[in-house]
Design a protein around this motif. Structure first.
Motif, mmCIF file in Angstrom:
data_model
loop_
_atom_site.group_PDB
_atom_site.id
_atom_site.type_symbol
_atom_site.label_atom_id
_atom_site.label_comp_id
_atom_site.label_asym_id
_atom_site.label_seq_id
_atom_site.Cartn_x
_atom_site.Cartn_y
_atom_site.Cartn_z
ATOM 1 N N LEU A 244 14.104 6.329 2.709
ATOM 2 C CA LEU A 244 13.713 4.943 2.428
ATOM 3 C C LEU A 244 12.266 4.868 1.948
ATOM 4 C CD1 LEU A 244 15.411 3.107 5.430
ATOM 5 C CD2 LEU A 244 16.067 2.987 3.014
ATOM 6 N N ALA A 245 11.393 5.669 2.538
ATOM 7 C CA ALA A 245 9.986 5.661 2.126
ATOM 8 C C ALA A 245 9.838 6.186 0.698
ATOM 9 C CB ALA A 245 9.151 6.503 3.091
ATOM 10 N N ALA A 246 10.635 7.200 0.338
ATOM 11 C CA ALA A 246 10.581 7.714 -1.030
ATOM 12 C C ALA A 246 11.025 6.645 -2.030
ATOM 13 C CB ALA A 246 11.468 8.949 -1.151
ATOM 14 N N LEU A 247 12.089 5.918 -1.698
ATOM 15 C CA LEU A 247 12.544 4.835 -2.575
ATOM 16 C C LEU A 247 11.486 3.741 -2.660
ATOM 17 C CD1 LEU A 247 14.840 3.692 -4.296
ATOM 18 C CD2 LEU A 247 15.759 2.623 -2.225
ATOM 19 N N ALA A 248 10.835 3.450 -1.546
ATOM 20 C CA ALA A 248 9.773 2.444 -1.545
ATOM 21 C C ALA A 248 8.597 2.872 -2.424
ATOM 22 C CB ALA A 248 9.302 2.182 -0.120
ATOM 23 N N ALA A 249 8.304 4.179 -2.436
ATOM 24 C CA ALA A 249 7.212 4.671 -3.284
ATOM 25 C C ALA A 249 7.512 4.423 -4.755
ATOM 26 C CB ALA A 249 6.990 6.160 -3.024
ATOM 27 N N VAL A 250 8.762 4.606 -5.143
ATOM 28 C CA VAL A 250 9.154 4.349 -6.533
ATOM 29 C C VAL A 250 9.153 2.852 -6.820
ATOM 30 C CG1 VAL A 250 11.044 4.550 -8.199
ATOM 31 C CG2 VAL A 250 10.497 6.470 -6.699
ATOM 32 N N ALA A 251 9.692 2.080 -5.891
ATOM 33 C CA ALA A 251 9.811 0.631 -6.101
ATOM 34 C C ALA A 251 8.450 -0.056 -6.202
ATOM 35 C CB ALA A 251 10.625 0.012 -4.969
ATOM 36 N N THR A 252 7.460 0.470 -5.490
ATOM 37 C CA THR A 252 6.131 -0.165 -5.491
ATOM 38 C C THR A 252 5.184 0.453 -6.522
ATOM 39 O OG1 THR A 252 5.378 1.328 -3.706
ATOM 40 C CG2 THR A 252 6.307 -0.822 -3.063
ATOM 41 N N PRO A 260 -6.902 -0.113 -8.207
ATOM 42 C CA PRO A 260 -6.916 0.818 -7.067
ATOM 43 C C PRO A 260 -6.267 0.265 -5.811
ATOM 44 C CG PRO A 260 -9.042 0.811 -8.178
ATOM 45 C CD PRO A 260 -8.243 -0.294 -8.794
ATOM 46 N N ALA A 261 -6.447 -1.018 -5.567
ATOM 47 C CA ALA A 261 -5.844 -1.593 -4.364
ATOM 48 C C ALA A 261 -4.331 -1.554 -4.438
ATOM 49 C CB ALA A 261 -6.320 -3.044 -4.186
ATOM 50 N N GLY A 262 -3.797 -1.689 -5.656
ATOM 51 C CA GLY A 262 -2.348 -1.658 -5.826
ATOM 52 C C GLY A 262 -1.746 -0.289 -5.597
ATOM 53 N N ALA A 263 -2.564 0.752 -5.722
ATOM 54 C CA ALA A 263 -2.064 2.113 -5.519
ATOM 55 C C ALA A 263 -1.844 2.445 -4.064
ATOM 56 C CB ALA A 263 -3.046 3.110 -6.131
ATOM 57 N N VAL A 264 -2.364 1.590 -3.183
ATOM 58 C CA VAL A 264 -2.245 1.874 -1.748
ATOM 59 C C VAL A 264 -0.783 1.871 -1.307
ATOM 60 C CG1 VAL A 264 -2.778 1.018 0.558
ATOM 61 C CG2 VAL A 264 -4.540 1.006 -1.213
ATOM 62 N N LEU A 265 -0.001 0.918 -1.797
ATOM 63 C CA LEU A 265 1.394 0.808 -1.355
ATOM 64 C C LEU A 265 2.219 2.045 -1.697
ATOM 65 C CD1 LEU A 265 2.178 -2.954 -2.100
ATOM 66 C CD2 LEU A 265 1.944 -1.850 0.124
ATOM 67 N N PRO A 266 2.300 2.461 -2.982
ATOM 68 C CA PRO A 266 3.098 3.659 -3.266
ATOM 69 C C PRO A 266 2.544 4.918 -2.607
ATOM 70 C CG PRO A 266 1.909 2.941 -5.223
ATOM 71 C CD PRO A 266 1.772 1.853 -4.215
ATOM 72 N N ALA A 267 1.218 5.010 -2.495
ATOM 73 C CA ALA A 267 0.622 6.186 -1.850
ATOM 74 C C ALA A 267 0.994 6.249 -0.379
ATOM 75 C CB ALA A 267 -0.895 6.166 -2.018
ATOM 76 N N ALA A 268 0.963 5.091 0.284
ATOM 77 C CA ALA A 268 1.323 5.046 1.701
ATOM 78 C C ALA A 268 2.798 5.380 1.898
ATOM 79 C CB ALA A 268 1.012 3.662 2.274
ATOM 80 N N ALA A 269 3.648 4.875 0.995
ATOM 81 C CA ALA A 269 5.076 5.168 1.099
ATOM 82 C C ALA A 269 5.350 6.648 0.864
ATOM 83 C CB ALA A 269 5.850 4.312 0.098
ATOM 84 N N LEU A 270 4.661 7.235 -0.105
ATOM 85 C CA LEU A 270 4.820 8.665 -0.354
ATOM 86 C C LEU A 270 4.367 9.488 0.844
ATOM 87 C CD1 LEU A 270 5.446 11.045 -2.228
ATOM 88 C CD2 LEU A 270 3.132 10.808 -3.168
ATOM 89 N N ALA A 271 3.252 9.118 1.428
ATOM 90 C CA ALA A 271 2.756 9.828 2.611
ATOM 91 C C ALA A 271 3.736 9.721 3.764
ATOM 92 C CB ALA A 271 1.392 9.267 3.018
ATOM 93 N N ALA A 272 4.340 8.543 3.943
ATOM 94 C CA ALA A 272 5.321 8.361 5.016
ATOM 95 C C ALA A 272 6.547 9.235 4.786
ATOM 96 C CB ALA A 272 5.734 6.896 5.103
ATOM 97 N N VAL A 303 15.608 13.843 -4.451
ATOM 98 C CA VAL A 303 16.808 13.785 -3.607
ATOM 99 C C VAL A 303 16.721 12.615 -2.630
ATOM 100 C CG1 VAL A 303 17.975 14.977 -1.687
ATOM 101 C CG2 VAL A 303 17.486 16.195 -3.816
ATOM 102 N N ASN A 304 15.571 12.439 -2.009
ATOM 103 C CA ASN A 304 15.396 11.328 -1.072
ATOM 104 C C ASN A 304 15.588 9.977 -1.749
ATOM 105 O OD1 ASN A 304 15.013 12.267 1.551
ATOM 106 N ND2 ASN A 304 12.844 12.685 1.237
ATOM 107 N N VAL A 305 15.025 9.832 -2.936
ATOM 108 C CA VAL A 305 15.192 8.579 -3.682
ATOM 109 C C VAL A 305 16.662 8.341 -3.997
ATOM 110 C CG1 VAL A 305 14.698 7.406 -5.870
ATOM 111 C CG2 VAL A 305 12.867 8.618 -4.667
ATOM 112 N N THR A 306 17.361 9.397 -4.389
ATOM 113 C CA THR A 306 18.779 9.277 -4.746
ATOM 114 C C THR A 306 19.625 8.875 -3.548
ATOM 115 O OG1 THR A 306 18.497 10.954 -6.469
ATOM 116 C CG2 THR A 306 20.749 10.513 -5.712
#
Length: 344
Positions: A244-252, A260-272, A303-306
């Motif tokens: 779910l976090a991988a999909l969130a990284a793509v979605a955000t 730069p502030a907008g990059a926080v969301l996908p970066a945080a999702a990728l880290a999760a 794979v996680n996103v899929t």
């Protein structure tokens, strides 16, 4: 003194490339007596010729039925007290049947014993296959013990358990093992064990693997919606969270356009997503080093996103389609039997 007759059933559809390795491994089992049955599901390659050259009995389906139907047909031709299902892209260790039969004999509550595949593929065809072998091994080995999933690529069960639980659901081309595991574990225990070993010829093309995982994720939703605590031992909350976090990284990702502030969301999702699978990444690093880990992590993110996308599609279909919600209805109830009642 010989033990009970074991019927080994090998469903096959166009797996001539690995079939000989599979059948030879079964012919070299330390356990006796064994009858070996290959069920050919309408192959268009030379699978039948491979089996006949090795002297293996071949049973033919009338038309392509899928692996569930092929297994069921094999059972109708089997005489053994123990059934062992082995996929035609799997090669078992010489003592696999002997160990599995011993475990079943030692515990009357045990309805099925499932094998864990080695972290090395049976046939090395591509880096994708090496990724899949390591990923699948880690997920199964870390789930060793009591499970609610059936792993039918190599599984042993008493014939009376199969007779009680009933046949594999032929309507389920991608998730028949999930359905069967649910039905079996209503009455019996089931274990996944490294004591029963095998090697698997995993998918060697990324798109083929992704299509399979997407379909499986989508098709599992109706069962999970009804049995929320069903997936014991394999699909953990960490693994679901990582997908779910991988999909969130793509979605955000479009949020990056905001600065730069907008990059926080996908970066945080990728880290999760990475943290959820950190134990697996450490395992891969120890076995293959940092360069392969970089490749592995990239593929695993896809794979996680899929997987998450498949589940999301399944949730949407569940809300929109009454027929989809009833996908598992006909097989939710286990057949009553004296043997099953005795084991309860």
């Amino acid at each position: 003194m010989d033990g009970p007759l074991v019927s080994v059933i090998v469903p096959n559809y166009n797996y001539a490339g690995s079939l000989e390795l599979c059948l030879r491994a079964l012919q070299e089992q330390t356990y006796q007596p064994i009858e070996l049955i290959m069920v050919d599901d309408g192959s268009t390659d030379d699978s039948v010729a491979v089996a006949e050259r090795l002297g293996v009995r071949v049973v033919h389906t009338e038309h392509n039925m899928g692996v569930a139907g092929a297994r069921n047909l094999g059972v109708t031709h089997a005489r053994g007290e123990i059934l062992v299902f082995v996929d035609s892209d799997v090669a078992t260790y010489p003592d696999s049947v002997e160990v599995a039969v011993g475990m079943l004999a030692a515990d009357a509550r045990l309805g099925a014993v499932c094998s864990i595949h080695d972290p090395e593929p049976l046939i090395r065809d591509s880096l994708v296959e090496e990724y899949r072998a390591l990923q699948y091994y880690y997920w199964t080995a870390s789930s060793e013990g009591h499970i609610s999933f059936l792993f039918p690529a190599m599984v042993a069960m008493p014939r009376h358990v199969y007779d009680e639980v009933g046949p594999f659901n032929t309507r389920l081309r991608e998730t028949e093992e999930v359905d069967y595991g649910h039905r079996l574990t209503q009455r019996y225990d089931m274990v996944l064990t490294s004591a029963v070993r095998s090697r698997h010829d995993h998918d060697d093309e990324l798109l083929k693997l992704l299509r399979k995982l997407f379909k499986r994720g989508r098709a599992r939703v109706p069962l999970y919606a009804r049995r929320k605590r069903f997936a014991r031992g394999f699909e953990t909350s960490n693994r679901a969270g990582g997908s779910l976090a991988a999909l969130a990284a793509v979605a955000t990702l479009p949020a990056v356009l905001l600065g730069p502030a907008g990059a926080v969301l996908p970066a945080a999702a990728l880290a999760a997503s990475i943290l959820a699978d950190l134990g697996m990444y450490r395992f891969v690093l120890r076995r293959r080093g940092p360069l392969f880990l970089l490749y592995y992590g990239t593929v695993h993110f896809v794979v996680n996103v899929t997987i998450a996308a498949g589940v999301a599609a399944g949730v949407l279909q569940w809300f929109c389609s009454a027929r989809f919600r009833r996908l598992y209805d006909s097989d939710l109830l286990v057949r009553p039997s004296a043997a099953g009642e005795a084991a309860t």
